[in-house]
Design a protein around this motif. Structure first.
Motif, PDB file in Angstrom:
ATOM      1  N   PHE A 215       0.806  -1.227   0.000  1.00  0.00           N
ATOM      2  CA  PHE A 215       0.000   0.000   0.000  1.00  0.00           C
ATOM      3  C   PHE A 215       0.844   1.285   0.000  1.00  0.00           C
ATOM      4  O   PHE A 215       0.630   2.157  -0.841  1.00  0.00           O
ATOM      5  CB  PHE A 215      -0.968  -0.003   1.188  1.00  0.00           C
ATOM      6  CG  PHE A 215      -1.957  -1.129   1.122  1.00  0.00           C
ATOM      7  CD1 PHE A 215      -3.121  -1.009   0.369  1.00  0.00           C
ATOM      8  CD2 PHE A 215      -1.720  -2.337   1.769  1.00  0.00           C
ATOM      9  CE1 PHE A 215      -4.027  -2.059   0.268  1.00  0.00           C
ATOM     10  CE2 PHE A 215      -2.620  -3.391   1.679  1.00  0.00           C
ATOM     11  CZ  PHE A 215      -3.772  -3.258   0.930  1.00  0.00           C
ATOM     12  N   CYS A 216       1.790   1.389   0.937  1.00  0.00           N
ATOM     13  CA  CYS A 216       2.544   2.658   1.040  1.00  0.00           C
ATOM     14  C   CYS A 216       3.410   2.894  -0.197  1.00  0.00           C
ATOM     15  O   CYS A 216       3.509   4.020  -0.687  1.00  0.00           O
ATOM     16  CB  CYS A 216       3.433   2.661   2.274  1.00  0.00           C
ATOM     17  SG  CYS A 216       2.546   2.380   3.815  1.00  0.00           S
TER      18      CYS A 216
ATOM     19  N   ASP B 155       2.896   2.146  -3.091  1.00  0.00           N
ATOM     20  CA  ASP B 155       2.100   2.376  -4.288  1.00  0.00           C
ATOM     21  C   ASP B 155       1.324   3.688  -4.207  1.00  0.00           C
ATOM     22  O   ASP B 155       0.586   4.036  -5.110  1.00  0.00           O
ATOM     23  CB  ASP B 155       1.124   1.196  -4.431  1.00  0.00           C
ATOM     24  CG  ASP B 155       0.711   0.997  -5.878  1.00  0.00           C
ATOM     25  OD1 ASP B 155       1.551   1.233  -6.755  1.00  0.00           O
ATOM     26  OD2 ASP B 155      -0.448   0.621  -6.109  1.00  0.00           O
ATOM     27  N   ASP B 156       1.489   4.379  -3.081  1.00  0.00           N
ATOM     28  CA  ASP B 156       0.639   5.543  -2.817  1.00  0.00           C
ATOM     29  C   ASP B 156       1.315   6.838  -3.263  1.00  0.00           C
ATOM     30  O   ASP B 156       2.448   7.120  -2.874  1.00  0.00           O
ATOM     31  CB  ASP B 156       0.348   5.595  -1.305  1.00  0.00           C
ATOM     32  CG  ASP B 156      -0.424   6.844  -0.954  1.00  0.00           C
ATOM     33  OD1 ASP B 156      -1.539   7.012  -1.484  1.00  0.00           O
ATOM     34  OD2 ASP B 156       0.094   7.666  -0.173  1.00  0.00           O
TER      35      ASP B 156
ATOM     36  N   CYS C 174      -1.493   9.327   1.346  1.00  0.00           N
ATOM     37  CA  CYS C 174      -2.478   8.482   2.047  1.00  0.00           C
ATOM     38  C   CYS C 174      -3.933   8.766   1.643  1.00  0.00           C
ATOM     39  O   CYS C 174      -4.817   7.957   1.951  1.00  0.00           O
ATOM     40  CB  CYS C 174      -2.401   8.586   3.577  1.00  0.00           C
ATOM     41  SG  CYS C 174      -0.877   7.975   4.297  1.00  0.00           S
TER      42      CYS C 174
ATOM     43  N   CYS D  68      -5.479   6.038  -0.514  1.00  0.00           N
ATOM     44  CA  CYS D  68      -5.191   4.652  -0.119  1.00  0.00           C
ATOM     45  C   CYS D  68      -6.437   4.033   0.512  1.00  0.00           C
ATOM     46  O   CYS D  68      -7.077   4.634   1.384  1.00  0.00           O
ATOM     47  CB  CYS D  68      -4.032   4.633   0.876  1.00  0.00           C
ATOM     48  SG  CYS D  68      -3.684   2.975   1.485  1.00  0.00           S
TER      49      CYS D  68
END
Ligand code: SF4
Length: 466
Positions: free
Chosen positions: A446-447, A449-450, A454, A457
């Motif tokens: 997640f991080c 790719d963000d 945030c 996300c």
């Protein structure tokens, strides 16, 4: 602490599939080390099977890589003795060339070079310049082309390094019951272990179990900064060849690594000169077989005890003791995995010179130093041993969960701050290796790719439904 009722990877797999889609199976080992990825990294990833083995040519014909062949040491195509199956035809043996740009075939003069006459597959990443380009050998035979898809390895290689501060998900994570967080971490850790195991098994399918372990150990010995050069070294000098000529292995590894430059040792001590003389007497007989390549060693930013030359020495010791180390691992996989006994085996890898030297130019150290110390052993347990052992021996999972770890690397620390930064009891969820691996999995998924700080996300929303 590990009082979870649900111990499978399925929960986390479903969560990430809902957000990211099922197609992306990314984990740390599958991220690019540099952007754009270097040709050396692409070749290494290809040879490890990270791109897969089934493709479609630019003309729409299915192609399967039956054998990946050997990484060529000298001038000529990148990989020799490969076997490919085109459509419904017979398997064809020949060489494979990998270029970042399709037209590099022309720019590098391969089409007029007889050494490229037996190329059976031309791999490329981009087709800058557009237009149609046919790959042809000097005797005018057309070579099938396959474009490799970088998104197979990294869904969206943004190159972003997330900031070390609490993320939006730290709020729902702060409110979650400890048992739920434990369940999440256990499931994510399971998922990561499975992914690592799957990658190792894929390498074993291509190169055999011993070569897979040898390459995986080399990667682990490289730490984060020298993972690629160590992996490439092992890929270009296969274990089978080094075992067949045990007296030459250490010299070939140091020579191909580029560490046997004479000028560096003019002022060396008698002990160093004597050690180097032994390496040189072997290396000079073989060096003409190897085309020099720049492996891209990174010497700064690591402790002297982890200097790349000591990493190569550790690999040479592993080659020498590989049968004993690997047998211990496989026998453990079949019985109860004794983590402490395995760490002891790793700790026993020693070397008369390297137990007392930081580099080939340093003075003798005041005290002996382990070639494979405690931190490296834990990395090997987390990245090689447990991913291979747990699928055969479920009881080993408990041993994995009991493995404590310090937050040594920057990425782990950042993951903890971003996800657990608001919890006063964060230490409860970060002290064990499985917890750190779980947080890294969320961070990678997640991080990394963000690009929205945030805001976009979906992980926090998914957490509320956990
Ligand atoms: S990007 Fe997502 S997972 Fe990462 S800190 Fe932000 S909200 Fe959390």
């Amino acid at each position: 602490m590990k009082s979870v009722t649900y111990n499978d990877a399925e929960l986390y797999r479903r969560l990430r599939a809902e957000v990211l889609g099922d197609t992306r199976l990314r984990e740390e080992g599958e991220m690019f080390l540099s952007l754009p990825p270097s040709e050396l990294e692409l070749q290494s990833r290809w040879f490890a099977g990270d791109f897969g083995r089934d493709f479609v040519t630019t003309c729409g014909q299915p192609v399967r890589i039956v054998q990946f062949g050997h990484w060529n040491h000298s001038a000529g195509p990148d990989f020799t003795d490969a076997v490919v199956l085109l459509g419904n035809g017979e398997p064809v043996r020949g060489s494979i060339e990998l270029d970042t740009n399709l037209r590099d075939w022309e720019h590098h003069g391969h089409g007029e070079n007889r050494a490229y006459r037996n190329v059976v597959l031309h791999l490329f990443i981009d087709h800058h310049g557009g237009g149609q380009f046919f790959t042809r050998t000097d005797d005018h035979v057309q070579v099938p082309q396959v474009q490799l898809d970088l998104s197979t390895l990294s869904a969206r290689p943004t190159g972003i390094v997330p900031e070390a501060r609490s993320g939006r998900c730290s709020a729902p994570l702060q409110e979650m019951a400890a048992s739920k967080i434990n369940e999440l971490l256990t499931s994510a850790a399971r998922f990561r272990l499975k992914t690592k195991g799957r990658r190792l098994r894929r390498i074993a399918e291509i190169h055999g179990e011993s070569e897979m372990l040898y390459q995986a150990f080399a990667e682990a010995f490289g730490y984060r900064r020298n993972r690629l050069p160590m992996t490439v070294l092992a890929q270009r000098l296969p274990l089978s060849g080094l075992r067949a000529h045990p007296d030459t292995g250490e010299a070939l590894l140091f020579g191909l690594a580029g560490f046997l430059e004479t000028r560096v040792f003019e002022d060396a001590s008698d002990e160093t000169r004597s050690y180097l003389r032994g390496l040189w007497e072997t290396w000079w007989k073989h060096r003409a077989e190897f085309q020099g390549i720049d492996l891209g060693w990174r010497f700064s930013g690591s402790r002297p005890v982890n200097h790349p030359q000591r990493r190569v020495a550790a690999l040479a010791c592993l080659v020498r003791e590989s049968q004993r180390v690997f047998r211990h691992l496989w026998e453990s996989a079949a019985a109860s995995f004794d983590r402490k006994a395995f760490v002891k085996v790793l700790g026993s890898l020693g070397h008369t010179y390297w137990d007392n030297h930081y580099t080939l130019t340093s003075k003798q150290a005041a005290r002996p130093m382990a070639l494979v110390g405690g931190t490296r052993s834990k990395e090997i347990l987390a990245n090689i041993a447990y991913p291979l052992v747990v699928p055969h021996n479920e009881a080993a999972w408990d041993g994995y969960c009991a493995l404590r770890g310090t937050l040594e690397n920057e990425k782990s620390r950042r993951a903890v701050i971003r996800l657990m930064g608001r919890r006063p009891d964060a230490a409860e969820f970060t002290g064990f290796v499985y917890q750190q691996q779980a947080l890294l999995q969320v961070y990678d998924d997640f991080c990394m790719d963000d690009e929205s700080d945030c805001d976009d996300c979906l992980f926090p929303e998914q957490l509320r439904t956990w």
